[in-house]
Design a protein around this motif. Sequence first.
Motif, PDB file in Angstrom:
ATOM      1  N   GLN A 209     100.206  49.956  10.390  1.00 38.59           N
ATOM      2  CA  GLN A 209     100.988  49.834  11.611  1.00 38.59           C
ATOM      3  C   GLN A 209     100.294  50.553  12.776  1.00 38.59           C
ATOM      4  O   GLN A 209     100.053  51.771  12.716  1.00 38.59           O
ATOM      5  N   ASP A 210      99.941  49.773  13.812  1.00 41.88           N
ATOM      6  CA  ASP A 210      99.294  50.289  15.024  1.00 41.88           C
ATOM      7  C   ASP A 210      97.968  50.994  14.745  1.00 41.88           C
ATOM      8  O   ASP A 210      97.513  51.826  15.548  1.00 41.88           O
ATOM      9  N   TRP A 241      92.957  55.421  12.167  1.00 38.68           N
ATOM     10  CA  TRP A 241      91.967  54.452  11.699  1.00 38.68           C
ATOM     11  C   TRP A 241      92.121  54.272  10.188  1.00 38.68           C
ATOM     12  O   TRP A 241      92.549  55.171   9.476  1.00 38.68           O
ATOM     13  N   ARG A 242      91.717  53.082   9.705  1.00 43.06           N
ATOM     14  CA  ARG A 242      91.684  52.822   8.257  1.00 43.06           C
ATOM     15  C   ARG A 242      90.405  52.031   7.964  1.00 43.06           C
ATOM     16  O   ARG A 242      90.178  50.964   8.543  1.00 43.06           O
ATOM     17  N   LEU A 243      89.576  52.571   7.077  1.00 40.97           N
ATOM     18  CA  LEU A 243      88.304  51.937   6.711  1.00 40.97           C
ATOM     19  C   LEU A 243      88.404  51.386   5.295  1.00 40.97           C
ATOM     20  O   LEU A 243      88.687  52.122   4.356  1.00 40.97           O
ATOM     21  N   LEU A 244      88.160  50.086   5.146  1.00 43.70           N
ATOM     22  CA  LEU A 244      88.230  49.415   3.846  1.00 43.70           C
ATOM     23  C   LEU A 244      86.816  49.069   3.392  1.00 43.70           C
ATOM     24  O   LEU A 244      86.056  48.426   4.130  1.00 43.70           O
ATOM     25  N   ARG A 280      99.808  44.074  11.111  1.00 41.64           N
ATOM     26  CA  ARG A 280     100.477  45.260  11.642  1.00 41.64           C
ATOM     27  C   ARG A 280      99.544  46.113  12.492  1.00 41.64           C
ATOM     28  O   ARG A 280      99.989  47.034  13.167  1.00 41.64           O
ATOM     29  N   ALA A 281      98.241  45.796  12.447  1.00 43.17           N
ATOM     30  CA  ALA A 281      97.257  46.651  13.116  1.00 43.17           C
ATOM     31  C   ALA A 281      97.270  46.461  14.627  1.00 43.17           C
ATOM     32  O   ALA A 281      97.684  45.428  15.154  1.00 43.17           O
ATOM     33  N   ALA A 282      96.777  47.470  15.315  1.00 44.87           N
ATOM     34  CA  ALA A 282      96.588  47.371  16.760  1.00 44.87           C
ATOM     35  C   ALA A 282      95.276  46.663  17.086  1.00 44.87           C
ATOM     36  O   ALA A 282      95.167  45.977  18.109  1.00 44.87           O
ATOM     37  N   LEU A 283      94.276  46.820  16.193  1.00 34.42           N
ATOM     38  CA  LEU A 283      92.949  46.268  16.463  1.00 34.42           C
ATOM     39  C   LEU A 283      92.180  46.171  15.155  1.00 34.42           C
ATOM     40  O   LEU A 283      92.313  47.036  14.285  1.00 34.42           O
ATOM     41  N   ALA A 301      95.165  38.579  15.710  1.00 35.88           N
ATOM     42  CA  ALA A 301      94.752  39.965  15.916  1.00 35.88           C
ATOM     43  C   ALA A 301      93.792  40.125  17.084  1.00 35.88           C
ATOM     44  O   ALA A 301      93.018  39.232  17.409  1.00 35.88           O
ATOM     45  N   ARG A 302      93.867  41.311  17.710  1.00 34.78           N
ATOM     46  CA  ARG A 302      92.771  41.731  18.586  1.00 34.78           C
ATOM     47  C   ARG A 302      91.586  42.047  17.679  1.00 34.78           C
ATOM     48  O   ARG A 302      91.756  42.672  16.632  1.00 34.78           O
TER      49      ARG A 302
END
Length: 632
Positions: A209-210, A241-244, A280-283, A301-302
């Motif tokens: 989320q965001d 931030w989230r890194l996959l 759900r992400a902002a970017l 998505a952006r």
Amino acid sequence: MKVLIVVTHLLGVGHLARMAAVGRAMAAQGFDVTLASGGRPAGTVNTQGCRVIQLPPVHCLGSDFRTLYAAPGMIADAAYLATRRAALIDAFDDIRPDALITELYPFGRRSLRAEFDALLEHARAATPRPAILASVRDVLNPPSKPKRAEGALAKLGAFYDGVLFHGASGVVPLSASWPTPPALARRLIETGYVHDGERLASEAGTDGQDEIIVSGGGSAAGLPLARRAVEAAHLVPERHWRLLLGASVPADAFEALKTQAPANLIVERARPDFPALLARAALSVSQAGYNTVLDLAAANARAILVPFAEGQEQEQTLRAGELARRGLAFTLDAATLTAEALAQAVRAGLDAPRPDWSAIGRDGAARTVEQVGAAVARQQAASAAWNRLDAVLARACEAGRTLDFWWRDDDAVAPTPALEALLAARARWGVKLHLAVIPQRASPALAERLADEPDVEVLVHGWAHANHAPSPEKKAEFGAHRPLDAMLAEVRAGKARLGELFAGKLLPVFVPPWNRIAPELAQALPQAGFTALSIYKRRAPGAMPLRLNTHWDPINWRGGGGLADEAALLDQLVRLIEEELASDPGRLEPIGLLTHHLVHDGWIDRFLDELVGRLNGSGAARFVSLRQYLPI
């Protein structure tokens, strides 16, 4: 309907994921689907409904697709690759598929050409033969040399019925990344984009989320982007931030990134709910792989795209450029990417409005199912028509009838690669050929080339092959709208010029361009030294001068060229043979086959090879020279 899909993913799992989505869509419609996977097992790919055959796996490192590894540090040797080939052939024989789909080959996977070629040869020899289709994404890595594109086209013509294009020409046409001559364009089956619909975002959960979601695909190729993202997260501490990281990223590299991550960055392995995170992400910050882009489109998505471009790879760069041009994403160059540049792009991306991705349809899996079903139906109809041809030839043989065929090819003017292919086919088939040569444009080089060519004779093909018909009438060089004296003068000039060039090879047979001739000129041909006329239809009884017509043409002229429908062509030939069998021997003219070597493609050549082979092997057909029908 049984379908065998052959796919090998060498880096990430995108190729496998796309074909698994197609396989599941087929299985949902009642197809019996087998997925032969030649890459490393990928637990995150949903293959539900498909039987999976895991070949001895191979993978590559970085952008070196020529060196294949059986395991980390162990190159796949000849024996290992031979095991894969044998497994593929065994799978084909066990399944006996109605459709065979090879993913990417022959446009790519050249390091595996031996196993693909062995499978294709085996499939082509099968009875009944399956529909054979290639499957490609929207953007290919462009060929480094023209010969590679030419080789792929030759392979397609020799084995394949069509190419499933999992893209949209209105978004990114195949021609943006691969040469697409008419022969290939006619065989493209546009399905639209194939998206894994089962992975669409759900409302459950709050992860992402965001957040700024950074992903690098399923392989270690995304590590450079991951490292820059860790550094950029330090520069944008106010955002989460989230890194996959993909399953193929080594454990030590994964742990190092976790250690270096700031408090506002979560580092974890790739997740099957990636589309939900995007929604759900902002970017999103990612590479520009096919499946990733479709997940972005589904999430509206952006996006910041950092296309993978190591070595000679251009696929993702081309795709990202097209998307940026449409205002759907920002792009950054991986080779010059810095943490500062990424942080700046992230802030700009967060301030931008969400783009409208609706132009990228994602129902390609369902449309692929329809198109594969249609291809199988066409192939089965063709197989039944081949059987009907064999049956009528057998009937002629049993009745002791010998069917005379003759072959006319139009528009020769000079030696060309197409003419060389035609002459090679003639020699391979061991039949006689009649070349209709355009007199005004005929070159001495053509005469020299044909001088020692056995069983090739020359006919007079009009004068200049120029259209004199007023619009909107059908094209004609010798139509009723021209003065008879003017036409006769050109007819005489044409015969005289070809007589000088080709001497004993010339037959006194006139072939009007477009097979159209004014009745008064037809009657006057003997005045110009001609004893026969050749057009395209059954001759009228008692017509003068003698008609030696053609009756069968494999080219789909009204459809823009290429091979006409195979079943219809074969049934047309069956009717001609049945007419011959129903008549007294010799009452009808020999059955004339008409070709145009300058516009042939691999599909036409393959069809003619099989046709003439069956005629020659039937014991009821022979190819004759028109000399035996002429009063000379």
